[in-house]
Design a protein around this motif. Structure first.
Motif, PDB file in Angstrom:
ATOM      1  N   GLU A 160       0.811  -1.211   0.000  1.00 51.35           N
ATOM      2  CA  GLU A 160       0.000   0.000   0.000  1.00 51.35           C
ATOM      3  C   GLU A 160       0.845   1.262   0.000  1.00 51.35           C
ATOM      4  O   GLU A 160       0.546   2.235  -0.692  1.00 51.35           O
ATOM      5  CB  GLU A 160      -0.930  -0.003   1.221  1.00 51.35           C
ATOM      6  N   TRP A 161       1.923   1.258   0.767  1.00 52.28           N
ATOM      7  CA  TRP A 161       2.759   2.451   0.918  1.00 52.28           C
ATOM      8  C   TRP A 161       4.126   2.294   0.246  1.00 52.28           C
ATOM      9  O   TRP A 161       4.951   3.196   0.318  1.00 52.28           O
ATOM     10  CB  TRP A 161       2.952   2.771   2.401  1.00 52.28           C
ATOM     11  N   ASN A 162       4.354   1.139  -0.372  1.00 47.68           N
ATOM     12  CA  ASN A 162       5.609   0.872  -1.086  1.00 47.68           C
ATOM     13  C   ASN A 162       6.819   1.060  -0.189  1.00 47.68           C
ATOM     14  O   ASN A 162       7.867   1.562  -0.603  1.00 47.68           O
ATOM     15  CB  ASN A 162       5.730   1.755  -2.332  1.00 47.68           C
ATOM     16  N   GLU A 163       6.673   0.660   1.087  1.00 47.84           N
ATOM     17  CA  GLU A 163       7.757   0.795   2.048  1.00 47.84           C
ATOM     18  C   GLU A 163       8.614  -0.468   2.035  1.00 47.84           C
ATOM     19  O   GLU A 163       8.095  -1.584   1.991  1.00 47.84           O
ATOM     20  CB  GLU A 163       7.166   1.021   3.455  1.00 47.84           C
ATOM     21  N   ARG A 164       9.917  -0.282   2.046  1.00 47.25           N
ATOM     22  CA  ARG A 164      10.861  -1.402   2.007  1.00 47.25           C
ATOM     23  C   ARG A 164      10.657  -2.303   3.219  1.00 47.25           C
ATOM     24  O   ARG A 164      10.598  -1.830   4.356  1.00 47.25           O
ATOM     25  CB  ARG A 164      12.288  -0.854   1.986  1.00 47.25           C
ATOM     26  N   THR A 165      10.545  -3.600   2.976  1.00 40.85           N
ATOM     27  CA  THR A 165      10.371  -4.565   4.062  1.00 40.85           C
ATOM     28  C   THR A 165      11.482  -5.608   4.035  1.00 40.85           C
ATOM     29  O   THR A 165      12.067  -5.893   2.990  1.00 40.85           O
ATOM     30  CB  THR A 165       9.016  -5.275   3.983  1.00 40.85           C
ATOM     31  N   LEU A 166      11.740  -6.172   5.200  1.00 40.54           N
ATOM     32  CA  LEU A 166      12.744  -7.214   5.391  1.00 40.54           C
ATOM     33  C   LEU A 166      12.069  -8.404   6.054  1.00 40.54           C
ATOM     34  O   LEU A 166      11.323  -8.230   7.019  1.00 40.54           O
ATOM     35  CB  LEU A 166      13.890  -6.716   6.267  1.00 40.54           C
ATOM     36  N   SER A 167      12.327  -9.591   5.574  1.00 37.31           N
ATOM     37  CA  SER A 167      11.661 -10.779   6.124  1.00 37.31           C
ATOM     38  C   SER A 167      12.656 -11.882   6.421  1.00 37.31           C
ATOM     39  O   SER A 167      13.607 -12.115   5.658  1.00 37.31           O
ATOM     40  CB  SER A 167      10.609 -11.319   5.146  1.00 37.31           C
ATOM     41  N   LEU A 168      12.435 -12.547   7.540  1.00 42.02           N
ATOM     42  CA  LEU A 168      13.019 -13.850   7.829  1.00 42.02           C
ATOM     43  C   LEU A 168      11.899 -14.856   7.613  1.00 42.02           C
ATOM     44  O   LEU A 168      10.910 -14.851   8.366  1.00 42.02           O
ATOM     45  CB  LEU A 168      13.534 -13.920   9.264  1.00 42.02           C
ATOM     46  N   PRO A 169      11.979 -15.699   6.591  1.00 34.63           N
ATOM     47  CA  PRO A 169      10.847 -16.573   6.242  1.00 34.63           C
ATOM     48  C   PRO A 169      10.420 -17.498   7.373  1.00 34.63           C
ATOM     49  O   PRO A 169       9.248 -17.832   7.492  1.00 34.63           O
ATOM     50  CB  PRO A 169      11.380 -17.374   5.052  1.00 34.63           C
ATOM     51  N   GLU A 170      11.370 -17.873   8.227  1.00 32.80           N
ATOM     52  CA  GLU A 170      11.039 -18.762   9.334  1.00 32.80           C
ATOM     53  C   GLU A 170      11.914 -18.409  10.518  1.00 32.80           C
ATOM     54  O   GLU A 170      13.126 -18.234  10.391  1.00 32.80           O
ATOM     55  CB  GLU A 170      11.275 -20.223   8.948  1.00 32.80           C
ATOM     56  N   THR A 171      11.298 -18.254  11.677  1.00 35.17           N
ATOM     57  CA  THR A 171      12.047 -17.997  12.905  1.00 35.17           C
ATOM     58  C   THR A 171      11.860 -19.162  13.855  1.00 35.17           C
ATOM     59  O   THR A 171      10.895 -19.924  13.766  1.00 35.17           O
ATOM     60  CB  THR A 171      11.579 -16.704  13.589  1.00 35.17           C
ATOM     61  N   ARG A 172      12.801 -19.294  14.798  1.00 36.52           N
ATOM     62  CA  ARG A 172      12.731 -20.361  15.792  1.00 36.52           C
ATOM     63  C   ARG A 172      12.159 -19.815  17.089  1.00 36.52           C
ATOM     64  O   ARG A 172      12.528 -18.724  17.539  1.00 36.52           O
ATOM     65  CB  ARG A 172      14.119 -20.955  16.061  1.00 36.52           C
ATOM     66  N   ALA A 173      11.260 -20.576  17.692  1.00 30.55           N
ATOM     67  CA  ALA A 173      10.656 -20.161  18.956  1.00 30.55           C
ATOM     68  C   ALA A 173      11.732 -19.995  20.018  1.00 30.55           C
ATOM     69  O   ALA A 173      12.580 -20.879  20.212  1.00 30.55           O
ATOM     70  CB  ALA A 173       9.617 -21.178  19.402  1.00 30.55           C
ATOM     71  N   GLY A 174      11.721 -18.860  20.691  1.00 34.48           N
ATOM     72  CA  GLY A 174      12.677 -18.575  21.747  1.00 34.48           C
ATOM     73  C   GLY A 174      13.951 -17.906  21.280  1.00 34.48           C
ATOM     74  O   GLY A 174      14.789 -17.524  22.111  1.00 34.48           O
ATOM     75  N   GLU A 175      14.120 -17.749  19.974  1.00 34.60           N
ATOM     76  CA  GLU A 175      15.344 -17.161  19.436  1.00 34.60           C
ATOM     77  C   GLU A 175      15.232 -15.635  19.336  1.00 34.60           C
ATOM     78  O   GLU A 175      14.161 -15.097  19.034  1.00 34.60           O
ATOM     79  CB  GLU A 175      15.619 -17.733  18.046  1.00 34.60           C
ATOM     80  N   THR A 176      16.358 -14.953  19.599  1.00 34.88           N
ATOM     81  CA  THR A 176      16.426 -13.505  19.470  1.00 34.88           C
ATOM     82  C   THR A 176      17.271 -13.145  18.260  1.00 34.88           C
ATOM     83  O   THR A 176      18.381 -13.675  18.088  1.00 34.88           O
ATOM     84  CB  THR A 176      17.020 -12.866  20.735  1.00 34.88           C
ATOM     85  N   TYR A 177      16.757 -12.237  17.457  1.00 29.62           N
ATOM     86  CA  TYR A 177      17.424 -11.819  16.223  1.00 29.62           C
ATOM     87  C   TYR A 177      17.816 -10.354  16.354  1.00 29.62           C
ATOM     88  O   TYR A 177      17.002  -9.514  16.758  1.00 29.62           O
ATOM     89  CB  TYR A 177      16.503 -12.040  15.022  1.00 29.62           C
ATOM     90  N   ARG A 178      19.053 -10.060  15.976  1.00 38.11           N
ATOM     91  CA  ARG A 178      19.575  -8.698  16.060  1.00 38.11           C
ATOM     92  C   ARG A 178      19.807  -8.159  14.658  1.00 38.11           C
ATOM     93  O   ARG A 178      20.426  -8.829  13.817  1.00 38.11           O
ATOM     94  CB  ARG A 178      20.857  -8.667  16.880  1.00 38.11           C
ATOM     95  N   PHE A 179      19.316  -6.950  14.447  1.00 34.89           N
ATOM     96  CA  PHE A 179      19.406  -6.327  13.134  1.00 34.89           C
ATOM     97  C   PHE A 179      20.256  -5.069  13.228  1.00 34.89           C
ATOM     98  O   PHE A 179      20.175  -4.313  14.202  1.00 34.89           O
ATOM     99  CB  PHE A 179      18.008  -5.962  12.624  1.00 34.89           C
ATOM    100  N   SER A 180      21.055  -4.837  12.215  1.00 36.00           N
ATOM    101  CA  SER A 180      21.857  -3.621  12.149  1.00 36.00           C
ATOM    102  C   SER A 180      22.057  -3.237  10.699  1.00 36.00           C
ATOM    103  O   SER A 180      21.834  -4.043   9.788  1.00 36.00           O
ATOM    104  CB  SER A 180      23.217  -3.821  12.839  1.00 36.00           C
ATOM    105  N   SER A 181      22.477  -1.999  10.482  1.00 36.27           N
ATOM    106  CA  SER A 181      22.695  -1.492   9.135  1.00 36.27           C
ATOM    107  C   SER A 181      24.164  -1.155   8.962  1.00 36.27           C
ATOM    108  O   SER A 181      24.755  -0.429   9.771  1.00 36.27           O
ATOM    109  CB  SER A 181      21.844  -0.242   8.894  1.00 36.27           C
ATOM    110  N   LEU A 182      24.766  -1.695   7.888  1.00 35.85           N
ATOM    111  CA  LEU A 182      26.151  -1.407   7.568  1.00 35.85           C
ATOM    112  C   LEU A 182      26.213  -0.397   6.432  1.00 35.85           C
ATOM    113  O   LEU A 182      25.369  -0.421   5.525  1.00 35.85           O
ATOM    114  CB  LEU A 182      26.869  -2.694   7.161  1.00 35.85           C
ATOM    115  N   PRO A 183      27.187   0.501   6.447  1.00 35.75           N
ATOM    116  CA  PRO A 183      27.319   1.489   5.366  1.00 35.75           C
ATOM    117  C   PRO A 183      27.465   0.807   3.989  1.00 35.75           C
ATOM    118  O   PRO A 183      28.010  -0.280   3.889  1.00 35.75           O
ATOM    119  CB  PRO A 183      28.579   2.264   5.748  1.00 35.75           C
TER     120      PRO A 183
END
Length: 815
Positions: free
Chosen positions: A792-815
């Protein structure tokens, strides 16, 4: 250009022209996801403080103005006068039983309603009068510890300090008593005894030294009726005198406590009973209140017992505060007020709502009179569920359970009402008589009146020409599943929700083309075509049933019917107001014996009902089409600035505005305006009518920091771009906990972590405009990311197709 310094919680900010030029800390050092130590620092700063007060503030037919303690079952209200200190005691399930069909007797005392039990009063023996003036008075409500600290100094210099806790894990009030000099205190433990129909008495024989109060049974022939009895049993640890209590009156026991200089003594009061103690036939149901009180008292007979219970209390609250937290890094009065409100509201939720206990009514667990407004009931046309708006997003889904159970407990009564033609006629006789499908009632459906109480009882047997009390208040059930994906809970509640929908399957009219028309009230007492609130909540209910039937693999044929019905419902009503489209109350209304267009799409009282399409209905939200969002913003503007402070709107309008992408600076400004006028020292927002529902605006603050709409998680969706902010473990639907930090100087997200509690796909809007995004799991393994865009808003999205229950994921941006 103006220049000045302001300080909030020890942080200095340099301000230019009213805008923060330098906010607290730097991007790399001080802006971080709040840990436990940081959370303790923030919460501890949100204490309530009194240096004087009006003794009458304790007694109110709505929410008292003084300090409040509670454990979700027992409520304590601070009271007293002069050198006399009082703790007023009430209980969530201490309800009087009126006529169970809701048609009250002429004597208003016989309503189904909650009642106070009594209290504890402490005064120095040396004082010649209970009204003796204080030289100084200081009281502090420490919400981090859930402790009330009181310091009293008499005119002649004698002083006494008291610390009170309502134990989080047991129904025991603990008051630590201490004085720098030797002092005798008289302690009265009493039950309210000024109403003949609610008698009180003192214990005898093995129950000596305790008092009790009884409720009234207004329907003794009804097997569902009851009488409730509550017992207060006191004891003193380290008193300096034998623990002997004497009967002071018909409802008061008393004793003297001798304080030694600098040494602590503890008054403990066990609260037993409550609930449906005795059936209609007078037989005991469950625990004897006297026995239960004595059992609880046995836990705190000595100093070790007191210490153990206080440790359990401290542990419970420490874990409660660790569940989630926010750090608004206050740089101005607006964010400081918002943060103070937020943690005050979280405290009131933790004190007033508890899974496994009765749901709180309008004024929570704090009742100090026998005549609470609206019976402090479960008012189903918004007030009841508003108390729960922020619970799931605050990662406290368990607090939704009492609301769900309250709705389920009324199911049998609701089915009888829906199947009864006379009950349907009470909504609108002419309309029901004109519809052959309604003349014999609606089988296998549910109809609720506007006011209900615990155990399937009725308090306000009115419909106000509305059916919505069930569809609207099914929200806690829907919300609980959406945030937890608890399949067992879904299976248990699915049949109830089907009956809720069945009411509308029959009530809706269909034209020759099969399009549906909903005829009901848009507000209390009105009559209209496609009223906005009811239409939106019917859509909410049907959409959820479709999803539920798919998850449970049930009712495939019915699912097709619901899908078809949903497509045949009209769009939300829209009208033009001052040249702009706005959401309206309804399409047409019945006025002067004819159907007319609404003269004004805005109700006379400024209640922003058309935007209930956002909360609770969820049909309109952050990623809805821009045109629809603009209509929503137009609606807020059409209601005017007064709508932000309208007393019914507080739990909803700020959340609505966040979802509509209304300017964040204006949202915070208007919220602060209300809080400056209405938030008291006890951290409750009080307008003279409403009570616990005001905690619902925590949902707005949570959604400013993170939300999920159309399966896309968005961090900092509507927060001022120049202000630092961070949060930990806020929850979004699907069972994801999100933690993040934002640097307002660099205008970028500096930390982002998402924990998947249940597994499944994770999709989020990319919080960085530039750079390559990296995702790591807890072992440091780099994970592949699928990039796409929100349609609807053409906003960039990021997906992990499958996550594991109890797992923590850390995201960061590199230049």
């Amino acid at each position: 250009m103006s220049f000045f310094h302001k300080q909030w919680r020890g942080i200095t900010c340099v301000m230019f022209g009213g805008v923060a030029a330098g906010l607290s800390g730097t991007a790399d050092s001080s802006i971080d996801i709040p840990d436990r130590a940081r959370t303790e620092q923030i919460v501890s700063a949100c204490s309530g403080v009194w240096n004087s007060w009006n003794p009458q503030d304790s007694f109110s037919n709505d929410l008292p103005r003084t300090a409040l303690l509670g454990n979700g079952d027992v409520g304590i209200v601070s009271g007293g006068r002069g050198m006399e200190k009082t703790y007023l005691i009430s209980k969530s399930d201490f309800w009087s039983c009126g006529n169970l069909k809701g048609k009250f007797s002429a004597d208003k005392r016989y309503k189904t309603q909650p009642l106070p039990i009594g209290g504890v009063t402490i005064r120095p023996v040396a004082e010649s009068s209970a009204l003796a003036e204080t030289k100084s008075f200081h009281e502090k409500l420490d919400i981090w510890k859930a402790c009330l600290e009181t310091e009293l100094t008499g005119m002649s210099g004698e002083s006494v300090s008291m610390k009170a806790w309502m134990a989080a894990t047991e129904n025991v009030l603990i008051v630590e008593l201490k004085s720098p000099e030797a002092m005798d205190l008289e302690i009265d433990v009493w039950c309210k005894a000024d109403q003949e129909c609610f008698p009180a008495d003192v214990g005898t024989d093995e129950n000596a030294g305790a008092v009790s109060r009884w409720t009234f049974n207004g329907a003794p022939e009804n097997p569902a009726s009851w009488r409730s009895q509550a017992v207060l049993a006191p004891s003193v640890v380290h008193a300096g005198l034998p623990d002997h209590w004497k009967n002071k009156s018909e409802a008061t026991v008393s004793r003297i406590v001798r304080l030694q200089p600098g040494q602590s003594s503890w008054l403990v009061v066990a609260i037993g009973g409550g609930g449906q103690t005795y059936g209609h036939d007078g037989r005991l149901k469950g625990w004897d209140p006297w026995v239960k009180a004595r059992e609880l008292l046995g836990l705190v007979r000595n100093e070790a017992g007191v210490a153990s219970l206080l440790k359990s209390h401290a542990d419970w609250w420490r874990e409660y505060w660790a569940v989630s937290s926010i750090d608004l890094s206050p740089s101005d009065e607006e964010t400081a007020l918002a943060e103070r409100y937020y943690y005050g509201a979280q405290y009131l939720m933790g004190s007033g709502i508890r899974n496994g206990k009765l749901a709180p009514g309008l004024f929570g667990v704090w009742h100090t009179t026998d005549t609470p407004n609206w019976s402090s009931d479960y008012h189903l046309n918004y007030n009841f569920i508003a108390s729960f708006y922020g619970t799931a997003s605050s990662n406290r889904c368990d607090l939704l359970m009492p609301a769900a159970e309250a709705m389920l407990a009324m199911e049998r009564e609701g089915m009888e009402r829906a199947a009864n033609q006379i009950e349907l006629q009470r909504i609108n006789r002419e309309y029901v008589n004109s519809r052959s499908a309604l003349r014999k009632g609606i089988a296998d459906a549910i109809l609720y009146p506007v006011g209900i109480g615990p155990w399937g009882t009725v308090t306000d047997d009115s419909y106000h020409r509305e059916l919505l009390n069930v569809s609207y208040s099914s929200w806690p059930i829907i919300q609980y599943y959406n945030y937890t994906l608890d399949r067992d809970f879904l299976a248990r509640t699915y049949g109830f929700l089907k009956k809720c929908a069945r009411l509308y399957e029959v009530w809706l009219e269909r034209d020759e083309d099969g399009r549906c028309l909903l005829v009901a009230g848009y507000n209390e007492g009105s009559w209209a075509h496609n009223p906005a609130v009811e239409l939106a909540t019917v859509k909410m209910l049907l959409a959820f049933l479709i999803k539920a039937s798919e998850e449970l693999d049930m009712d495939a044929g019915k699912r097709s019917f619901w899908k078809d019905l949903l497509t045949r419902l009209p769009e939300q009503p829209v009208s033009e107001w001052k040249g702009k489209p706005v959401f309206s109350l309804a399409e047409r209304e019945w006025k002067k014996n004819t159907w007319k267009q609404l003269d004004n799409p805005i109700p006379w009282d400024g209640n922003i009902l058309p935007l209930d399409v956002i909360l609770p209905a969820g049909e309109l939200g952050y990623y809805s089409p821009a045109e629809q969002q603009q209509v929503g913003r137009n609606t807020i503007d059409a209601f005017g600035d007064g709508a932000w402070g309208q007393i019914n709107n507080f739990p909803r309008i700020f959340y609505d505005a966040v979802q509509l992408r209304y300017p964040a600076e204006k949202i915070l400004k208007h919220m602060a305006g209300v809080l400056k006028k209405q938030m008291g020292n006890n951290l409750a927002v009080r307008d003279g009518y409403h009570g616990l529902e005001k905690v619902g605006a925590t949902a707005a603050i949570n959604s400013m920091l993170v939300l999920k709409h159309k399966d896309v998680i968005k961090v900092f969706p509507n927060w001022p771009k120049d202000r630092n902010v961070a949060f930990s473990r806020l929850r979004v639907p699907g069972g994801f906990l999100v933690s993040a930090a934002y640097d307002g100087c660099r205008k970028t997200v500096v930390k982002l972590e998402i924990t998947s509690l249940l597994g499944g796909r994770l999709t989020m809007a990319c919080p960085w405009e530039y750079g390559t995004v990296v995702a790591l799991d807890s072992s440091g393994k780099k994970l592949p990311i699928i990039e796409s865009s929100e349609p609807e808003w053409n906003e960039r999205t990021l997906s992990l197709p499958e996550t594991r229950a109890g797992e923590t994921y850390r995201f960061s941006s590199l230049p």
